[in-house]
Design an enzyme around this catalytic site. Structure first.
Site, mmCIF file in Angstrom:
data_model
loop_
_atom_site.group_PDB
_atom_site.id
_atom_site.type_symbol
_atom_site.label_atom_id
_atom_site.label_comp_id
_atom_site.label_asym_id
_atom_site.label_seq_id
_atom_site.Cartn_x
_atom_site.Cartn_y
_atom_site.Cartn_z
ATOM 1 N N HIS A 1 0.831 -1.196 0.000
ATOM 2 C CA HIS A 1 0.000 0.000 0.000
ATOM 3 C C HIS A 1 0.873 1.256 0.000
ATOM 4 C CE1 HIS A 1 -3.384 2.603 1.622
ATOM 5 N NE2 HIS A 1 -2.322 3.270 2.057
ATOM 6 N N GLU A 2 1.891 1.274 0.855
ATOM 7 C CA GLU A 2 2.764 2.448 0.948
ATOM 8 C C GLU A 2 3.603 2.631 -0.319
ATOM 9 O OE1 GLU A 2 2.450 4.670 3.198
ATOM 10 O OE2 GLU A 2 0.957 3.446 4.225
ATOM 11 N N HIS B 1 1.828 4.347 -3.129
ATOM 12 C CA HIS B 1 1.813 5.815 -3.049
ATOM 13 C C HIS B 1 3.022 6.380 -3.791
ATOM 14 C CE1 HIS B 1 -1.571 6.370 -0.458
ATOM 15 N NE2 HIS B 1 -1.042 5.799 0.601
#
Length: 305
Positions: A141-142, A145
């Site tokens: 998820h990170e 980004h």
């Protein structure tokens, strides 16, 4: 997305471009209004230039330092590096620097304005609570980004609000200590300070709302990208449920210390559900919405909810 294998998100791209365009219009209007009310143009230009340089080149260092995090080598954190290595290979993207924050608050974040200075950070509380697959899902998820470049966009988007907030504080102090000035002269310093306060407050509010709207969408986008990259949306959902459930058990003092980073965290560090006054001010969408999206992706992939 600079060649990564995270799924493209046109909706995110459109929203980032629209947000930057709107903030650009607000920024120009902000500078023009300040000059019109009597603030010297060179002062405005100087402040903008200084804050722009600081924000752009030190945002990653400030975030890591403020969180009390430290960069770790593969020898110091072999398991964490192994997870990041695997994800970067899967996503076909450069490996960022890896950091660890010594806090029991279970969370993770990514920061940095380009690939060369990107940092992905996990807290000790997160690594202690999650299974390897769950940790991988959160870090995916990170990393999404970073791949979507929304970390850079959020850094730039937050710049206008910082300048407006700073000018508001300076103008308020000036107005208080000026004693209101004398006469009705339009160049009265106190009146100029009051005008700066009003203009800056409006600009700050507009930039705040725009960045919050973008922030909520980018979190849903990162969930989708991570779920499709790992092929395990239910694992990401499990991690999200576990983290938000344990957040209420963290001492309020610890949560308050990390609250300024909520916009960049995997999930906000609040001890109580529904802490936000309204969804307008939330940095993240409701957990229920995120879980519902992951459930839908599970059904699409045929992996089960």
């Amino acid at each position: 997305m600079a060649g990564s294998k995270f799924i493209p998100d046109r909706g995110l791209t459109v929203r980032m471009v629209a947000t930057m365009a709107l903030l650009g219009v607000v920024y120009v209007a902000f500078v023009v209004l300040l000059v019109l009310v009597g603030v010297p143009w060179y002062l405005v230009a100087g402040l903008v230039a200084v804050f722009a340089v600081i924000q752009y080149f030190s945002s990653d260092k400030v975030a890591v330092y403020s969180m009390g995090a430290r960069e770790v080598t593969p020898e110091q954190a072999p398991e964490l590096h192994a997870v990041v290595d695997r994800l970067c290979a899967m996503a076909d993207m450069p490996k960022p620097r890896v950091a660890v924050a010594e806090t029991d608050v279970p969370n993770a974040f990514a920061t940095g304005h380009n690939e060369k200075n990107t940092v992905v950070c996990a807290t000790t509380g997160l690594m202690r609570r999650l299974e390897k697959g769950e940790l991988e899902a959160v870090l995916a998820h990170e990393l999404s980004h970073v791949a979507h470049r929304d970390v850079m966009v959020m850094t730039i988007a937050g710049f206008l609000g910082i300048v407006a907030g700073f000018l508001t504080q300076i103008a308020l102090r000036f107005a208080l200590f000026s004693g209101g000035g004398r006469g009705r002269d339009q160049n009265n310093p106190a009146l100029i300070a009051l005008a700066v306060v009003v203009i800056s407050a409006v600009v700050w509010a507009v930039s705040f709302v725009l960045t919050r709207v973008l922030s909520r969408y980018r979190e849903l986008s990162a969930d989708r990208a991570a779920a499709y990259l790992t092929g395990q949306p239910s694992t990401l959902g499990s991690a999200l449920t576990k983290i938000t459930g344990d957040m209420a058990r963290i001492p309020s003092k610890d949560l308050r210390q990390v609250e300024p980073f909520n916009a960049f965290f995997f999930t906000p560090a609040f001890s109580k559900k529904g802490f936000s006054l309204s969804q307008l001010f939330a940095t993240h969408p409701p957990v229920e919405q995120r879980l519902a999206q992951l459930g839908e992706i599970s059904r699409n992939l045929g992996t089960g909810a």
